[in-house]
Design a protein around this motif. Structure first.
Motif, mmCIF file in Angstrom:
data_model
loop_
_atom_site.group_PDB
_atom_site.id
_atom_site.type_symbol
_atom_site.label_atom_id
_atom_site.label_comp_id
_atom_site.label_asym_id
_atom_site.label_seq_id
_atom_site.Cartn_x
_atom_site.Cartn_y
_atom_site.Cartn_z
ATOM 1 N N GLU A 134 0.828 -1.208 0.000
ATOM 2 C CA GLU A 134 0.000 0.000 0.000
ATOM 3 C C GLU A 134 0.866 1.264 0.000
ATOM 4 O O GLU A 134 0.561 2.236 -0.688
ATOM 5 C CB GLU A 134 -0.951 -0.011 1.195
ATOM 6 N N LYS A 135 1.955 1.250 0.762
ATOM 7 C CA LYS A 135 2.900 2.381 0.749
ATOM 8 C C LYS A 135 3.513 2.538 -0.635
ATOM 9 O O LYS A 135 3.675 3.650 -1.133
ATOM 10 C CB LYS A 135 4.027 2.168 1.763
ATOM 11 N N PHE A 136 3.872 1.413 -1.245
ATOM 12 C CA PHE A 136 4.456 1.427 -2.588
ATOM 13 C C PHE A 136 3.508 2.123 -3.555
ATOM 14 O O PHE A 136 3.905 3.014 -4.309
ATOM 15 C CB PHE A 136 4.743 -0.016 -3.031
ATOM 16 N N GLN A 137 2.243 1.731 -3.517
ATOM 17 C CA GLN A 137 1.253 2.350 -4.401
ATOM 18 C C GLN A 137 1.076 3.834 -4.078
ATOM 19 O O GLN A 137 0.887 4.643 -4.981
ATOM 20 C CB GLN A 137 -0.086 1.620 -4.303
ATOM 21 N N PRO A 183 -0.142 -7.843 -9.837
ATOM 22 C CA PRO A 183 0.081 -7.919 -11.290
ATOM 23 C C PRO A 183 -0.456 -6.696 -12.038
ATOM 24 O O PRO A 183 0.196 -6.201 -12.972
ATOM 25 C CB PRO A 183 -0.664 -9.187 -11.712
ATOM 26 N N GLU A 184 -1.612 -6.196 -11.635
ATOM 27 C CA GLU A 184 -2.169 -5.005 -12.293
ATOM 28 C C GLU A 184 -1.289 -3.781 -12.051
ATOM 29 O O GLU A 184 -1.124 -2.943 -12.937
ATOM 30 C CB GLU A 184 -3.587 -4.733 -11.776
ATOM 31 N N THR A 185 -0.714 -3.697 -10.853
ATOM 32 C CA THR A 185 0.185 -2.589 -10.533
ATOM 33 C C THR A 185 1.420 -2.632 -11.421
ATOM 34 O O THR A 185 1.848 -1.604 -11.956
ATOM 35 C CB THR A 185 0.572 -2.615 -9.039
ATOM 36 N N VAL A 186 1.972 -3.814 -11.618
ATOM 37 C CA VAL A 186 3.126 -3.964 -12.517
ATOM 38 C C VAL A 186 2.754 -3.496 -13.924
ATOM 39 O O VAL A 186 3.497 -2.731 -14.554
ATOM 40 C CB VAL A 186 3.627 -5.429 -12.551
ATOM 41 N N THR A 187 1.607 -3.919 -14.406
ATOM 42 C CA THR A 187 1.166 -3.518 -15.742
ATOM 43 C C THR A 187 1.062 -2.004 -15.852
ATOM 44 O O THR A 187 1.520 -1.409 -16.826
ATOM 45 C CB THR A 187 -0.190 -4.177 -16.082
ATOM 46 N N ARG A 188 0.480 -1.366 -14.845
ATOM 47 C CA ARG A 188 0.315 0.097 -14.860
ATOM 48 C C ARG A 188 1.667 0.818 -14.848
ATOM 49 O O ARG A 188 1.858 1.802 -15.546
ATOM 50 C CB ARG A 188 -0.505 0.570 -13.658
ATOM 51 N N ILE A 189 2.600 0.306 -14.038
ATOM 52 C CA ILE A 189 3.925 0.932 -13.951
ATOM 53 C C ILE A 189 4.627 0.850 -15.302
ATOM 54 O O ILE A 189 5.189 1.830 -15.783
ATOM 55 C CB ILE A 189 4.787 0.262 -12.865
ATOM 56 N N VAL A 190 4.605 -0.331 -15.909
ATOM 57 C CA VAL A 190 5.288 -0.523 -17.187
ATOM 58 C C VAL A 190 4.611 0.291 -18.289
ATOM 59 O O VAL A 190 5.290 0.895 -19.128
ATOM 60 C CB VAL A 190 5.382 -2.018 -17.549
#
Length: 109
Positions: A24-27, A52-59
């Protein structure tokens, strides 16, 4: 045979190591624009995002190499230096494994 590892896989592996509170802090770091080195991701894009969705958004937002760089930076900011170091080593090693795979394909006769 050396398996080709993608940045997506490396990033996901790092995020999967985080406790929920650290994730949560990472986000939060991604959405709040606290770090000057990159533009934030809109909060609505990560509101209920899984790892996995967070990784997709970052990339999608930063591209693969920059996504790894930003992830390392945030991991350090949240005090997860071990995971940051593992990701940094794995990312630099990924390029070596890719080179070795390409060399194996060549015929040196």
């Amino acid at each position: 045979i050396i398996k080709r590892v993608t940045d997506h896989e490396l990033l996901l592996e790092s995020l999967e190591q985080l406790r929920t509170v650290d994730f949560e802090k990472f986000q939060w770091y991604l959405t709040e624009g606290v770090l000057q080195s990159f533009k934030s991701i809109p909060r609505s894009h990560l509101e209920h995002a899984s790892r996995p969705e967070t990784v997709t958004r970052i990339v999608e937002r930063y591209g693969e190499d920059k996504a790894v760089e930003i992830t390392i930076q945030i991991l350090r900011e949240i005090g997860n230096n071990n995971e940051a170091e593992k990701l940094m080593k794995a990312h630099s090693g990924k390029h070596w494994r890719t080179l070795m795979k390409d060399l194996q394909k060549q015929d040196f006769r």
